[in-house]
Design a protein around this motif. Structure first.
Motif, short mmCIF file in Angstrom:
data_model
loop_
_atom_site.label_atom_id
_atom_site.label_comp_id
_atom_site.label_asym_id
_atom_site.label_seq_id
_atom_site.Cartn_x
_atom_site.Cartn_y
_atom_site.Cartn_z
N VAL A 41 16.72 1.35 4.94
CA VAL A 41 16.10 2.49 4.29
C VAL A 41 14.66 2.16 3.94
O VAL A 41 14.26 1.00 3.87
N ARG A 42 13.88 3.20 3.69
CA ARG A 42 12.48 3.03 3.30
C ARG A 42 12.39 2.92 1.78
O ARG A 42 11.99 3.85 1.11
N ASN A 43 12.78 1.77 1.26
CA ASN A 43 12.69 1.57 -0.18
C ASN A 43 11.39 0.85 -0.53
O ASN A 43 10.62 0.45 0.35
N ASP A 44 11.16 0.70 -1.82
CA ASP A 44 9.90 0.07 -2.28
C ASP A 44 9.76 -1.36 -1.79
O ASP A 44 8.65 -1.81 -1.47
N GLU A 45 10.86 -2.07 -1.69
CA GLU A 45 10.80 -3.46 -1.25
C GLU A 45 10.35 -3.56 0.20
O GLU A 45 9.48 -4.38 0.54
N ASN A 46 10.92 -2.72 1.08
CA ASN A 46 10.54 -2.76 2.50
C ASN A 46 9.11 -2.27 2.70
O ASN A 46 8.37 -2.79 3.55
N ILE A 47 8.70 -1.27 1.92
CA ILE A 47 7.33 -0.77 2.04
C ILE A 47 6.34 -1.86 1.65
O ILE A 47 5.31 -2.06 2.30
N GLU A 48 6.64 -2.63 0.61
CA GLU A 48 5.76 -3.71 0.18
C GLU A 48 5.71 -4.83 1.21
O GLU A 48 4.66 -5.44 1.42
N GLU A 82 3.77 7.51 6.82
CA GLU A 82 4.27 8.37 5.75
C GLU A 82 4.17 7.73 4.38
O GLU A 82 3.88 8.42 3.39
N ASN A 83 4.42 6.42 4.28
CA ASN A 83 4.40 5.76 2.97
C ASN A 83 3.07 5.05 2.69
O ASN A 83 2.63 4.99 1.55
N LEU A 84 2.46 4.45 3.74
CA LEU A 84 1.21 3.72 3.55
C LEU A 84 -0.02 4.50 4.00
O LEU A 84 -1.15 4.06 3.76
N GLY A 85 0.18 5.64 4.67
CA GLY A 85 -0.96 6.43 5.13
C GLY A 85 -1.80 5.74 6.17
O GLY A 85 -3.02 5.92 6.22
N LYS A 86 -1.18 4.93 7.02
CA LYS A 86 -1.91 4.18 8.04
C LYS A 86 -1.74 4.80 9.42
O LYS A 86 -0.67 5.34 9.74
N ARG A 87 -2.78 4.70 10.20
CA ARG A 87 -2.70 5.02 11.63
C ARG A 87 -3.59 4.05 12.39
O ARG A 87 -4.63 3.62 11.87
N LYS A 88 -3.21 3.71 13.59
CA LYS A 88 -3.92 2.67 14.33
C LYS A 88 -5.10 3.27 15.08
O LYS A 88 -4.94 4.20 15.87
N ILE A 89 -6.30 2.72 14.81
CA ILE A 89 -7.54 3.21 15.39
C ILE A 89 -8.16 2.10 16.22
O ILE A 89 -8.28 0.96 15.76
N CYS A 90 -8.55 2.41 17.45
CA CYS A 90 -9.22 1.43 18.30
C CYS A 90 -10.67 1.26 17.85
O CYS A 90 -11.31 2.21 17.39
#
Length: 218
Positions: A41-48, A82-90
């Protein structure tokens, strides 16, 4: 049960199934253990955990994140945007990078030039400037590909940059001086010369002599 729970009520089939299980002695409503991969699951521990990996290396791939954290790649793909707001940019290609001090100096020089151009209507016509570049025999592309340079970035982060290619060692320096009307003087650095203060001074002397011949109004 339908009157109490409405649309959230169990189906008739599941009601009979669970009734039969409790009738046979079951006293837990948790799922039975099943073989195969566990659901992460996407819990706080895995997100960290994912965030910590990105802090150490922004170019890391989702497959490597899976190997380091043990979190399935499908879950990592959900955590990143969704949780960190990241997307990969070249990275975009630039000739070179500048330090903060170099950027500040350029801004100050540009402001001084802008002020001088505002107060003197003939300012642009009186400028003789120059530039130099290395002329290379061939170019050698770097093995560091565009995809390998991609980083995980937040929306407010600046876009990463990298140099386009690696140049050949076989090269010669071309110096060009010009004004508002065009080129005044150009020269290639002789073979065996070193780029130092003496070389620049000799070039300015040749430029000065050239200006005397082609632009006596200066």
């Amino acid at each position: 049960m339908k009157n109490v729970y409405g649309s959230e009520v169990l189906s008739r089939k599941n009601v009979f199934k669970w009734y039969a299980r409790f009738r046979d002695g079951r006293d837990s409503f948790e799922d039975d253990p099943r073989p195969g991969h566990s659901v992460t699951v996407r819990n706080d521990e895995n997100i960290e955990k994912v965030a910590e990996v990105l802090r150490n290396d922004r170019c890391v791939s989702t497959r490597l994140i899976e190997e380091v954290t043990g979190i399935p790649k499908s879950t990592v793909h959900l955590i990143l945007p969704e949780n960190l707001g990241k997307r990969k940019i070249c990275a975009c290609f630039v000739p070179h990078t500048l330090t903060d001090d170099q950027k500040h100096c350029r801004v100050e020089h540009c402001r001084d030039m802008q002020q001088a151009a505002t107060t003197d209507p003939n300012f642009m016509a009186n400028i003789v400037t120059g530039d130099e570049t290395w002329c290379f025999k061939f170019f050698k592309f770097e093995p560091f590909t565009k995809r390998q340079s991609a980083e995980w970035k937040s929306p407010e982060d600046a876009k990463p940059k990298k140099v386009r290619m690696e140049k050949s060692r076989i090269k010669t320096l071309l110096t060009v001086f010009f004004d508002l009307k065009g080129i005044i003087h150009k020269e290639f650095m002789p073979e065996g010369e070193s780029v130092n203060a003496a070389y620049y001074l000799s070039g300015l002397k040749r430029l000065w002599a050239r200006i005397h011949r082609v632009g006596p109004e200066y």
